[in-house]
Design a protein around this motif. Structure first.
Motif, PDB file in Angstrom:
ATOM      1  N   UNK A 148     -42.541 -56.801 -65.980  1.00  0.00           N
ATOM      2  CA  UNK A 148     -42.303 -57.115 -64.477  1.00  0.00           C
ATOM      3  C   UNK A 148     -41.346 -55.304 -64.154  1.00  0.00           C
ATOM      4  N   UNK A 149     -41.356 -55.130 -62.912  1.00  0.00           N
ATOM      5  CA  UNK A 149     -40.432 -54.213 -62.847  1.00  0.00           C
ATOM      6  C   UNK A 149     -39.113 -54.256 -63.698  1.00  0.00           C
ATOM      7  N   UNK A 156     -34.946 -37.482 -68.773  1.00  0.00           N
ATOM      8  CA  UNK A 156     -35.871 -37.849 -69.995  1.00  0.00           C
ATOM      9  C   UNK A 156     -36.230 -38.966 -69.441  1.00  0.00           C
ATOM     10  N   UNK A 157     -35.326 -40.225 -69.665  1.00  0.00           N
ATOM     11  CA  UNK A 157     -35.266 -41.616 -69.130  1.00  0.00           C
ATOM     12  C   UNK A 157     -35.263 -42.327 -67.779  1.00  0.00           C
ATOM     13  N   UNK A 158     -35.799 -40.849 -66.580  1.00  0.00           N
ATOM     14  CA  UNK A 158     -36.512 -41.701 -65.564  1.00  0.00           C
ATOM     15  C   UNK A 158     -37.459 -41.205 -65.769  1.00  0.00           C
ATOM     16  N   UNK A 159     -38.222 -40.556 -66.127  1.00  0.00           N
ATOM     17  CA  UNK A 159     -39.446 -40.283 -67.278  1.00  0.00           C
ATOM     18  C   UNK A 159     -40.651 -41.051 -67.840  1.00  0.00           C
ATOM     19  N   UNK A 160     -39.401 -41.594 -68.989  1.00  0.00           N
ATOM     20  CA  UNK A 160     -40.327 -43.259 -69.772  1.00  0.00           C
ATOM     21  C   UNK A 160     -40.121 -44.195 -69.016  1.00  0.00           C
ATOM     22  N   UNK A 177     -46.079 -45.752 -63.256  1.00  0.00           N
ATOM     23  CA  UNK A 177     -46.454 -44.597 -62.789  1.00  0.00           C
ATOM     24  C   UNK A 177     -46.921 -43.530 -63.706  1.00  0.00           C
ATOM     25  N   UNK A 178     -47.382 -42.569 -62.725  1.00  0.00           N
ATOM     26  CA  UNK A 178     -47.760 -41.049 -63.083  1.00  0.00           C
ATOM     27  C   UNK A 178     -46.841 -40.489 -63.342  1.00  0.00           C
ATOM     28  N   UNK A 179     -47.220 -39.224 -64.902  1.00  0.00           N
ATOM     29  CA  UNK A 179     -45.690 -39.148 -64.909  1.00  0.00           C
ATOM     30  C   UNK A 179     -46.201 -37.408 -66.356  1.00  0.00           C
ATOM     31  N   UNK A 180     -45.459 -36.723 -65.844  1.00  0.00           N
ATOM     32  CA  UNK A 180     -45.494 -35.574 -66.661  1.00  0.00           C
ATOM     33  C   UNK A 180     -45.247 -35.364 -68.058  1.00  0.00           C
ATOM     34  N   UNK A 181     -46.367 -34.374 -68.782  1.00  0.00           N
ATOM     35  CA  UNK A 181     -45.631 -33.996 -70.340  1.00  0.00           C
ATOM     36  C   UNK A 181     -44.544 -35.081 -70.473  1.00  0.00           C
ATOM     37  N   UNK A 182     -44.075 -35.820 -71.660  1.00  0.00           N
ATOM     38  CA  UNK A 182     -42.674 -35.928 -72.358  1.00  0.00           C
ATOM     39  C   UNK A 182     -42.570 -35.598 -73.694  1.00  0.00           C
ATOM     40  N   UNK A 183     -41.118 -35.524 -74.090  1.00  0.00           N
ATOM     41  CA  UNK A 183     -41.580 -35.658 -75.938  1.00  0.00           C
ATOM     42  C   UNK A 183     -40.923 -36.575 -76.433  1.00  0.00           C
ATOM     43  N   UNK A 184     -42.294 -36.710 -77.326  1.00  0.00           N
ATOM     44  CA  UNK A 184     -42.101 -37.907 -77.983  1.00  0.00           C
ATOM     45  C   UNK A 184     -41.724 -37.909 -79.645  1.00  0.00           C
ATOM     46  N   UNK A 185     -42.613 -38.944 -80.503  1.00  0.00           N
ATOM     47  CA  UNK A 185     -40.698 -39.258 -81.896  1.00  0.00           C
ATOM     48  C   UNK A 185     -42.286 -38.043 -82.970  1.00  0.00           C
ATOM     49  N   UNK A 186     -43.669 -37.522 -81.371  1.00  0.00           N
ATOM     50  CA  UNK A 186     -44.866 -36.453 -82.655  1.00  0.00           C
ATOM     51  C   UNK A 186     -43.433 -35.102 -82.147  1.00  0.00           C
ATOM     52  N   UNK A 187     -43.037 -34.991 -81.784  1.00  0.00           N
ATOM     53  CA  UNK A 187     -42.444 -33.558 -81.404  1.00  0.00           C
ATOM     54  C   UNK A 187     -40.743 -34.017 -82.490  1.00  0.00           C
ATOM     55  N   UNK A 188     -40.750 -34.968 -82.372  1.00  0.00           N
ATOM     56  CA  UNK A 188     -39.286 -35.245 -83.240  1.00  0.00           C
ATOM     57  C   UNK A 188     -39.861 -35.167 -84.924  1.00  0.00           C
ATOM     58  N   UNK A 189     -40.386 -35.541 -84.447  1.00  0.00           N
ATOM     59  CA  UNK A 189     -40.843 -36.217 -86.490  1.00  0.00           C
ATOM     60  C   UNK A 189     -41.472 -34.133 -87.090  1.00  0.00           C
TER      61      UNK A 189
END
Length: 379
Positions: A2-3, A334-338, A345-357
């Motif tokens: 849901x939204x 960042x929260x807007x993109x998440x 919805x379509x988003x540009x790439x953002x940093x995830x736990x991949x970068x965090x690790x």
């Protein structure tokens, strides 16, 4: 889904309250908040009109049934809470550092992949408007091939800030966790995400700090510096983490034939003489961004050997979220993109736990400080 996205916050201080405001600004529903002290979390929940307040994270997950959890506590407290949230099926937004060690951060990333949940890692000053503009200028080839990047900062932090998590490696403290992560994120966003090699040194030039009760908000810790530092009844805690660092890195860039050299230099306790800055040097020009985290303004060095201040393009200004300060605006970006990603919805790439690790493993390598070559025999 849901939204109406339900969010559970861990952390009652500056970050926790900032995360809550950010999620609400994009239509999410903050259903609960968890902290260490019952009286504090109840007061924050009352002030922010959050329906659930508690000190037991697992209980809060069951009671609130969130779609997303937002982790706003020191890095040493992240691993267990994030693990429980992922196992519960929640998407996760986490402030930096992801955890206190590279190995534990890697495990969280792998668990998130296994459970197919979305993650966001908030080394978020890459979303500063002038940083986004610098990325655009470099990608357009305006400075030619990027060759070298220089990141210089001196914070002149008060040595007598009360002893806390920032003084302890095991709690996610240190300047690599809380400064270098942002700088690295900024540079990779402009140059390229692939880090080829790294080396560096760290220094704990603080030693100790006074132990003071009552500090609940990291941003207000300066208000608790003791008036009499010679009071014999005052207790002291020993720092075990770096306050200054020098790091060299090489990054791969699609815009350059050779790896791009990067210098990260930070003195946490030392005064600045000139401005903190980030500079990107290229074969045909350069970009200078004032401020340690790219706060701006931005200057461009052209083929005529002139530095010119460039105003931000209107579209970048319009795409920058509203917020009280840079930190809050970057959380909101960042929260807007998440949130958009969770909604499909379509988003540009953002940093995830991949970068965090990845960042946490790099910090482990830098802290080993074993890259010196003994040349004493040449004297």
């Amino acid at each position: 889904m849901s939204k109406s996205i339900k969010v559970l916050i861990q952390g009652t201080g500056f970050a926790g309250q900032g995360h809550a405001d950010a999620f609400r600004s994009f239509g999410a529903e903050v259903v609960g908040i968890v902290g260490r002290t019952q009286s504090v979390v109840e007061q924050v929940a009352k002030d922010m009109n959050i329906p659930f307040a508690g000190t037991n994270w697992q209980e809060a997950l069951v009671e609130c049934k969130p779609d997303v959890v937002s982790i706003a506590t020191p890095g040493g407290a992240h691993e267990e809470a994030i693990t429980q949230a992922i196992e519960f099926g929640c998407h996760v937004f986490s402030d930096k550092p992801l955890t206190a060690t590279g190995e534990s951060a890697r495990k969280l990333h792998e668990l998130a992949l296994k459970k197919n949940v979305k993650t966001a890692f908030a080394a978020s000053f890459r979303y500063m408007p002038d940083v986004i503009y610098a990325k655009r200028i470099v990608a357009a080839g305006a400075i030619g091939e990027p060759l070298e990047v220089e990141c210089i900062s001196h914070f002149n932090l008060e040595r007598d800030i009360p002893f806390g998590w920032s003084h302890r490696k095991e709690d996610g403290g240190g300047r690599l966790n809380n400064n270098f992560t942002h700088k690295l994120s900024i540079v990779t966003s402009i140059i390229g995400e692939k880090i080829l090699s790294v080396m560096g040194e760290v220094r704990d030039d603080l030693g100790r700090a006074p132990i003071v009760d009552g500090v609940h908000n990291f941003k207000k810790r300066r208000d608790f510096i003791p008036d009499d530092l010679n009071d014999p009844s005052l207790k002291w805690g020993e720092s075990n983490v770096e306050w200054s660092y020098t790091v060299l890195a090489k990054l791969e860039s699609a815009m350059a034939e050779k790896p791009v050299s990067v210098l990260f230099k930070h003195g946490g306790l030392h005064p600045r003489f000139n401005e903190d800055h980030i500079v990107i040097y290229g074969s045909k020009g350069a970009i200078y961004i004032k401020g340690h985290y790219g706060s701006g303004p931005l200057y461009f060095y052209d083929c005529n050997n002139h530095w010119t201040r460039l105003p931000l393009p209107d579209d970048i200004v319009e795409n920058t979220p509203q917020g009280e300060g840079d930190t809050e605006r970057n959380w909101r970006y960042l929260i807007r993109e998440l949130v958009k990603d969770i909604r499909g919805e379509k988003v540009l790439p953002y940093q995830t736990f991949k970068e965090g690790a990845q960042y946490q493993q790099l910090i482990d390598i830098i802290r080993k400080n074993d890259n010196w070559v003994d040349v004493s025999h040449l004297q």
